[in-house]
Scaffold this motif. Structure first.
Motif, PDB file in Angstrom:
ATOM      1  N   PRO B 110       0.862  -1.308  -0.004  1.00 42.82           N
ATOM      2  CA  PRO B 110       0.148  -0.159  -0.041  1.00 42.82           C
ATOM      3  C   PRO B 110       0.809   1.286  -0.007  1.00 42.82           C
ATOM      4  O   PRO B 110       0.389   2.374  -0.173  1.00 42.82           O
ATOM      5  N   ILE B 111       2.001   0.913   0.180  1.00 47.20           N
ATOM      6  CA  ILE B 111       2.988   2.327   0.288  1.00 47.20           C
ATOM      7  C   ILE B 111       2.963   3.036  -0.962  1.00 47.20           C
ATOM      8  O   ILE B 111       3.510   3.883  -1.259  1.00 47.20           O
ATOM      9  N   ALA B 131      10.434   0.953   8.025  1.00 47.99           N
ATOM     10  CA  ALA B 131      10.164   0.497   6.559  1.00 47.99           C
ATOM     11  C   ALA B 131       9.668   1.944   5.941  1.00 47.99           C
ATOM     12  O   ALA B 131       9.765   1.861   4.868  1.00 47.99           O
ATOM     13  N   LEU B 132       8.968   2.647   6.792  1.00 45.27           N
ATOM     14  CA  LEU B 132       8.848   4.077   6.106  1.00 45.27           C
ATOM     15  C   LEU B 132       9.851   5.053   5.622  1.00 45.27           C
ATOM     16  O   LEU B 132       9.831   5.832   4.944  1.00 45.27           O
ATOM     17  N   VAL B 141      11.635   2.516  -2.847  1.00 49.47           N
ATOM     18  CA  VAL B 141      11.425   1.348  -1.901  1.00 49.47           C
ATOM     19  C   VAL B 141      12.291   0.243  -2.382  1.00 49.47           C
ATOM     20  O   VAL B 141      12.309   0.033  -3.440  1.00 49.47           O
ATOM     21  N   THR B 142      13.205  -0.446  -1.465  1.00 55.09           N
ATOM     22  CA  THR B 142      13.988  -1.582  -1.733  1.00 55.09           C
ATOM     23  C   THR B 142      13.337  -2.775  -1.210  1.00 55.09           C
ATOM     24  O   THR B 142      13.271  -2.964   0.027  1.00 55.09           O
ATOM     25  N   VAL B 143      13.095  -3.636  -2.269  1.00 54.14           N
ATOM     26  CA  VAL B 143      12.856  -4.893  -1.663  1.00 54.14           C
ATOM     27  C   VAL B 143      13.462  -6.128  -2.567  1.00 54.14           C
ATOM     28  O   VAL B 143      13.472  -6.006  -3.716  1.00 54.14           O
ATOM     29  N   ALA B 144      14.142  -6.953  -1.496  1.00 56.94           N
ATOM     30  CA  ALA B 144      14.794  -7.870  -2.314  1.00 56.94           C
ATOM     31  C   ALA B 144      16.037  -7.451  -3.157  1.00 56.94           C
ATOM     32  O   ALA B 144      16.110  -8.128  -4.166  1.00 56.94           O
ATOM     33  N   ALA B 174      14.850   9.584  14.809  1.00 53.56           N
ATOM     34  CA  ALA B 174      15.307   9.677  13.060  1.00 53.56           C
ATOM     35  C   ALA B 174      13.960   9.671  12.176  1.00 53.56           C
ATOM     36  O   ALA B 174      14.048  10.387  11.344  1.00 53.56           O
ATOM     37  N   GLN B 175      13.027   9.003  12.616  1.00 53.38           N
ATOM     38  CA  GLN B 175      11.882   9.082  12.004  1.00 53.38           C
ATOM     39  C   GLN B 175      11.157  10.247  11.969  1.00 53.38           C
ATOM     40  O   GLN B 175      10.383  10.849  11.218  1.00 53.38           O
ATOM     41  N   LEU B 176      11.100  10.556  13.407  1.00 56.61           N
ATOM     42  CA  LEU B 176      10.361  11.917  13.661  1.00 56.61           C
ATOM     43  C   LEU B 176      10.768  12.996  12.769  1.00 56.61           C
ATOM     44  O   LEU B 176      10.055  13.899  12.317  1.00 56.61           O
TER      45      LEU B 176
END
Lengths: 442, 346
Positions: B110-111, B131-132, B141-144, B174-176
């Motif tokens: 859904p991202i 993950a965000l 986004v990096t997947v595999a 870091a995310q904030l």
């Protein structure tokens, strides 16, 4: 895309805006300069007026203290005035920021002024120029800063008025000290009434003394004793003396006071042993009846000398520190060794100028025993007259309108006379007698 | 319609579009004017926004309305404790092709959308929250081992529930820091509550009209974002923003070392353990640029920085225990910082 003609028009508009900003800056900086100048002038005027006022109306030491305080205050004020003037000088960006703030331009002018020379301008730059151009009426110099003349003009005017207002006041106080009696008759002083003290070396002689050789010899002994006391004086006392002399000289310079002609004093020795007298310690011969004029100096103010006398300016000569204030004629060589001074204190309080209570370098007295009688080969040629500077600080008593007083006469009481005992003669309750006596004793 | 075909918007276009979007949102959302403006400012500044509010204040509704008004693709992820990163980013699954061959294929999560609502983000584990990170910072986004680009404009709105803190995982700093603004949805007052009741309990739905067509929406928003970047900043204002960010650091901060600024405000020294990162300065300038455009200006003013400071800095300031015990919040600290820096205006 903007064409070259559009760019050219935009540049012209930018120049107009920046020119208007330059006018704003000139006005702001002009006001800052005016503020610095006016405030500095006002400070200087007030300081000068205060010092002149103090020179006319205050005692030398008080004058010196007031002058020093006022001068320090003035220097500090000048420092802050000039610093504010410097700080209020606006760069182009500062002027633009101020114009932004006052005209509600929300950073437009600051941005234009800061980035006018940037080569790579944003695509919104023409919009910014056009936007500022449309609001050009909002940042005219008159709207940013309405004043043309700094408000510091008012303190300056006030200080000028103050300075002018004290001028007539001072003219009433002008005039030389009048020491001698109005008819310039020579005064006769009892040697026992003289309280001798050394004077500073800047003071000049302001009295001519005459007397018989025995009296003058005794005077020399008293001066030698005064010299010894001077040598034993502590540092603080010497510094106070120097300060007094300096203040007096300054006051004389500021007030332009002319020394009156030397007064003629006749010394007489009515007998008795004066506390100042001492056997002469040097090998100089005793004074003969023909002593020439000698150099004179001002006396020590801390000792509250009471006999005012002055000497003409042209007769002022320097002598070594600690010397007596005898005046030496130009033809006579001055003695280089320490000397002792003379103050006729008791008489001074009676002879001081009643209307003028200020001090000065001309108020001093003293006699140089080394040079008092000149060289031995010349002593025989002198006629018994010499000049002496007598310290002329105002006393605590006296009447303001009188210019001279007869010398105090200390005559011994005859058998029918009794010392004045007011407490004893008064009908005082026994319980309060000790209190009243203590007050009288004090 | 690609970005090259879209006409460059003017300052007036920006303000007009912004106000139109605001108007559409307020057809549904009652009140919260500052929050909506902050939300849109974050969108056009190219950042992401953290929305904080108690339940029922319209957080999710606000995000849905925004997506509808902009006519952009919109996804919502409800964060829970058992949510896994792959549930967000997507994963590779084995698919059988027409020739009966089986091969791995990436099934996007859904991202992959324009506007993402990460609802109650603090309920997921830090692993899932992180993950965000890549998506928010780098729009990819990096997947595999394979990187997938996210479609611009990409806008993440995460909501936080300040109550029900049990079983939650506070967001790592870091995310904030990656959220450009933090917007608070305050509890509505009585008048607003009455309007909410009347507008949501009737038979009619508020008709939200999209501002852009679906084809041009992304391009138009990207053009407006580029216009924001063109807003001119005077060096003195950049300096002011830098001073403000440095003023959030306490004097005894071991992170600033020898390069610390002048002694910080007493309140900062007492209550702050670590101040804003440099991203705070970027957020100040970008937010101020949006405000300048809204005001019809092509330049930033000092006031724009002051106005945007609470939105941009308060979630970047880490308070210490003294602040918690004295009930001092970050907004108060930021307010004090703004006051202390104000004399630095040239």
């Amino acid at each position: 895309m903007w064409s070259s003609s559009q760019n050219q028009r935009s540049e012209e508009k930018l120049r107009l805006i920046l020119g208007q900003l330059a006018s704003v800056r000139v006005r702001l900086n002009g006001l800052a300069l005016q503020a610095g100048l006016f405030s500095s002038l006002a400070l200087l005027l007030i300081t000068s007026a205060t010092i002149v006022f103090a020179a006319y109306f205050l005692m030398p030491v008080a004058f010196l203290a007031v002058s020093a305080a006022v001068t320090i205050g003035c220097l500090a004020g000048l420092f802050f005035a000039l610093r504010n003037c410097w700080r209020n000088q606006r760069s182009a960006e500062h002027a633009a920021a101020l114009a932004d703030e006052r005209a509600g331009m929300k950073g437009r002018l600051l941005t234009l002024a800061a980035l006018q020379d940037q080569p790579n301008r944003s695509a919104l730059w023409p919009y910014l120029v056009e936007d500022a151009m449309l609001r050009r009426d909002e940042f005219t110099p008159a709207r940013i800063e309405r004043q043309r003349i700094s408000r510091w003009i008012f303190p300056l005017l006030a200080s000028m008025i103050l300075a002018l207002s004290i001028a007539p006041l001072l003219s009433h106080r002008r005039g030389p000290l009048m020491l001698a009696s109005a008819n310039h008759q020579p005064l006769t002083l009892n040697l026992r009434d003289l309280n001798l003290d050394s004077s500073d070396h800047h003071a000049s002689g302001n009295a001519r003394l005459t007397g018989d050789p025995a009296t003058l010899r005794k005077l020399a002994q008293m001066m030698a004793a005064a010299r010894r006391r001077e040598q034993n004086r502590n540092l603080l006392s010497k510094m106070m003396k120097s300060a007094h002399s300096l203040a007096g000289n300054l006051q004389d310079r500021i007030t332009g006071r002319q020394n009156p002609p030397p007064m003629d004093l006749r010394l007489a020795d009515n007998g008795g042993h004066d506390q100042n007298s001492a056997p002469p310690e040097d090998s100089n011969p005793p004074p003969s009846a023909s002593n020439g004029p000698k150099s004179g100096d001002a006396g020590n103010p801390q000792d509250a000398p009471k006999t005012p006398a002055t000497v003409p300016e042209n007769e002022q000569q320097s002598s070594t520190p600690g010397s007596l204030a005898m005046q030496t004629p130009p033809s006579l060589p001055r003695a280089g060794q320490p000397q002792s001074g003379t103050n006729a204190r008791q008489s001074a309080n009676q002879q001081r100028s009643g209307g003028n209570d200020s001090g000065g370098a001309s108020h001093g007295g003293g006699t140089d025993p080394q040079g008092l009688y000149g060289q031995p080969d010349r002593e025989q040629k002198n006629d018994g007259n010499f000049q002496i500077a007598i310290n002329a600080n105002p006393g605590q008593s006296g009447h303001a309108g009188n210019h001279s007083y007869p010398p105090k006469i200390n005559a011994p009481l005859n058998p029918d006379q009794h010392p004045d005992e007011p407490v004893g003669r008064a009908a005082v309750p026994a319980a309060e007698r000790s209190t009243i006596r203590r007050i009288f004793d004090r | 319609m690609n970005a090259a075909q879209i006409e460059t918007p003017t300052v007036a276009d920006f303000a007009r579009t912004f106000r139109r979007i605001q108007g559409e949102i307020h057809k549904v959302i009652v009140g919260h004017e500052l929050a909506v403006e902050g939300l849109l400012s974050a969108l056009f500044a190219g950042g992401h926004v953290l929305i904080e509010g108690v339940p029922g204040t319209g957080k999710t509704t606000l995000v849905k309305v925004l997506g509808t008004a902009l006519n952009l693709s919109f996804n919502r992820i409800q964060f829970t404790v058992d949510l896994m990163p792959a549930d967000i980013t997507g994963t590779r699954i084995i698919l059988t092709g027409e020739d009966n061959r089986r091969e791995f294929s990436f099934q996007s999560g859904p991202i992959f959308c324009h506007i993402l609502l990460a609802d109650e983000i603090n309920r997921a584990t830090p692993k899932t929250q992180s993950a965000l990170l890549e998506a928010m910072a780098e729009l990819q986004v990096t997947v595999a081992g394979k990187t997938y680009r996210l479609p611009p404009p990409y806008f993440v709105m995460a909501t936080l529930n300040p109550i029900e803190m049990e079983g939650t995982y506070p967001l790592p700093e870091a995310q904030l820091d990656r959220f450009i603004f933090k917007v608070s949805l305050e509890f509505p007052d009585e008048a607003e509550l009455i309007r909410i009741i009347s507008s949501t309990t009737g038979p009619e739905d508020a008709g939200i009209e999209p501002i852009f067509t679906q084809e041009e929406a992304a391009g138009r928003i990207e053009a407006l974002k580029r216009l924001v970047r063109e807003v001119i900043v005077a060096p003195a204002i950049e300096q002011y923003a830098a001073k403000m960010v440095r003023a959030t650091q306490p004097s005894n901060s071991r992170f600033t070392g020898e390069r610390r600024a002048a002694p910080a405000d007493e309140m900062v020294n007492h209550y702050v353990s670590f101040g804003s990162s440099p991203r705070g300065a970027q957020a100040l300038i970008l937010g101020a640029k949006v405000r300048a455009l809204l005001d019809g200006r092509a330049n930033i003013a000092f006031d724009d920085i002051d106005m945007i400071a609470p939105l941009a800095l308060r979630h970047r300031i880490m308070l210490n225990y003294a602040a918690h015990s004295d009930a001092v919040d970050a907004a108060q600290v930021v307010e004090q910082v703004v006051k202390s820096v104000r004399p630095a205006r040239s």
